[in-house]
Write an enzyme that holds these catalytic residues in place. Structure first.
Site, PDB file in Angstrom:
ATOM      1  CG  ASP A  18      48.330  40.416  21.265  1.00  0.00           C
ATOM      2  OD1 ASP A  18      49.517  40.964  20.843  1.00  0.00           O
ATOM      3  OD2 ASP A  18      47.988  39.197  20.748  1.00  0.00           O
ATOM      4  NE  ARG A  98      41.340  32.915  17.421  1.00  0.00           N
ATOM      5  CZ  ARG A  98      41.327  33.264  18.269  1.00  0.00           C
ATOM      6  NH1 ARG A  98      40.158  33.682  19.858  1.00  0.00           N
ATOM      7  NH2 ARG A  98      42.802  33.634  19.357  1.00  0.00           N
TER       8      ARG A  98
END
Length: 407
Positions: A18, A98
């Site tokens: 990505d 995250r």
């Protein structure tokens, strides 16, 4: 957000599929903007090799690699372990990484006076929420670019085609194109054959597992280990004083070779859909088991049971990306209070995917063999009669009323 105002973008960069194609895509679609790549090192090890060269070759002006491993362990992993937080068997490896990475991302964006922050999360996943909630906490007015919500690319196959057309080197191909997330706590696998819930994971296939082996391939001889904790924090492994990070890394080695920490689950994503994933969490699985084992003798019944209830809430908060919230802080405050007496040592036996309890010791243990023994003790068994009469009084009264009314 006016695209013409975006001159400098900070990108959460892993070097995976990505983010590799996002750099040229940003330059093509955002006025040839400057792209500053930021990689938060949370223990992904070999994935960081050659990252700077790749980022610069694909169009980034620079790459920051932030060493966040100690912060990740001490400020995110350990509080979650102390809480006993598990989301549907999942030990939250991506979930608490995250917000840690996003915190560092914002720090660089502010330092570089960036106009926007970009991430490579898909519009189907949980990570977009985790990144963006953390960004909103630290930089509430910062524009966020999420290419998966903008571009025409519809699949990982089309991403590979885009990469090939732009001469972007990839470490994967169409046959090994699992969606993975790796850090010092875990490795996740999604996609390809795993999208069919009728397919058994290829645990024995060479190259599928990266942090260990399947239980079938594990040694035939068990391995004993001891873990020591102080107020819920691991401090020693096999008698040697270590940092929590060092202990986790060593437990990864022990757990990996003994086939421990593999789960295959269909989980409920925050965005509403179910997804199937395979997770490797060898050291983390051992650490959770050891901590739970010690708590079983150190916590009183009511505290333990209330903590078990709140651990579900804690897990959901972490899974949903709400780390930087008053609720998570309040839950951690409760957890820290419960951990004041969680100090002691546990012994475990590791064998072919199993973690077998082999002994627990604590100066704060509430277990009394003198009370629990089947032999002679000072406990007066006659006391139980009065207790049962009071405890069962509501049942007795209800039965008498029912009998009176022929119910």
């Amino acid at each position: 957000m006016n695209k013409s105002d975006i001159k400098k973008v900070v990108l959460a960069y892993s070097g995976g599929l990505d983010t590799s194609i996002i750099i040229p895509w940003l330059k093509e679609n955002y006025n040839n903007c400057e792209v500053i790549a930021v990689s938060g090192n949370v223990g992904q090890a070999d994935e960081l090799e050659g990252l700077e060269e790749k980022a610069l070759k694909t169009g980034a002006s620079k790459l920051y690699v932030l060493d966040q491993t100690e912060e990740y362990v001490n400020d995110f992993i350990i509080p979650t372990v102390k809480a006993g937080a598990v989301y549907e068997e999942y030990l939250l490896g991506t979930s608490h990484a995250r917000p840690c990475i996003a915190k560092g991302l914002v720090e660089i964006a502010i330092k570089e006076n960036a106009d926007a922050i970009c991430h490579g999360c898909t519009g189907k996943g949980n990570d977009q929420v985790r990144f963006e909630l953390a960004i909103k906490h630290f930089a509430p007015d910062m524009p966020i670019i999420a290419p998966w919500r903008e571009w025409d690319i519809k699949s990982r196959e089309e991403e590979i085609e885009y990469a090939e057309a732009h001469n972007i080197p990839l470490k994967i191909n169409r046959e090994t194109n699992y969606s993975k997330d790796k850090n010092l706590w875990h490795l996740s696998h999604e996609g390809l054959d795993l999208e069919d819930t009728g397919n058994e994971p290829m645990y024995e296939k060479e190259g599928f597992l990266e942090m260990g082996v399947s239980p079938i391939s594990a040694p035939d001889t068990p391995q004993y280990i001891t873990l020591e904790f102080e107020q819920g924090v691991p401090t020693k492994l096999d008698g040697e004083k270590m940092t929590a990070k060092e202990i986790i890394l060593k437990l990864n080695e022990y757990g990996g070779k003994n086939g421990i920490g593999l789960i295959d689950i269909v989980e409920n994503r925050l965005v509403g859909m179910k997804c199937r994933g395979v997770y490797e969490t060898p050291g983390g699985t051992i650490l959770y088991k050891a901590h739970e084992y010690l708590e079983s003798v150190c916590l009183d019944k009511m505290t333990l049971h209330e903590k078990q209830k709140l651990s579900i809430t804690f897990a959901e908060v972490v899974y949903n990306g709400q780390w930087f919230t008053p609720l998570r802080e309040a839950l951690s405050a409760f957890v820290d209070k419960t951990q004041e007496t969680v100090t002691g040592k546990v012994k475990l036996k590791l064998y072919k995917g199993n973690i077998i309890k082999a002994g627990v010791w604590s100066d704060y243990s509430l277990y009394s063999d003198e009370l629990a023994t089947f032999g002679e003790s000072d406990y007066d068994q006659k006391d139980s009669a009065g207790f049962i009469n009071l405890f069962g009084l509501p049942i007795k009264v209800q039965a008498q009323v029912n009998k009176k009314n022929n119910k």
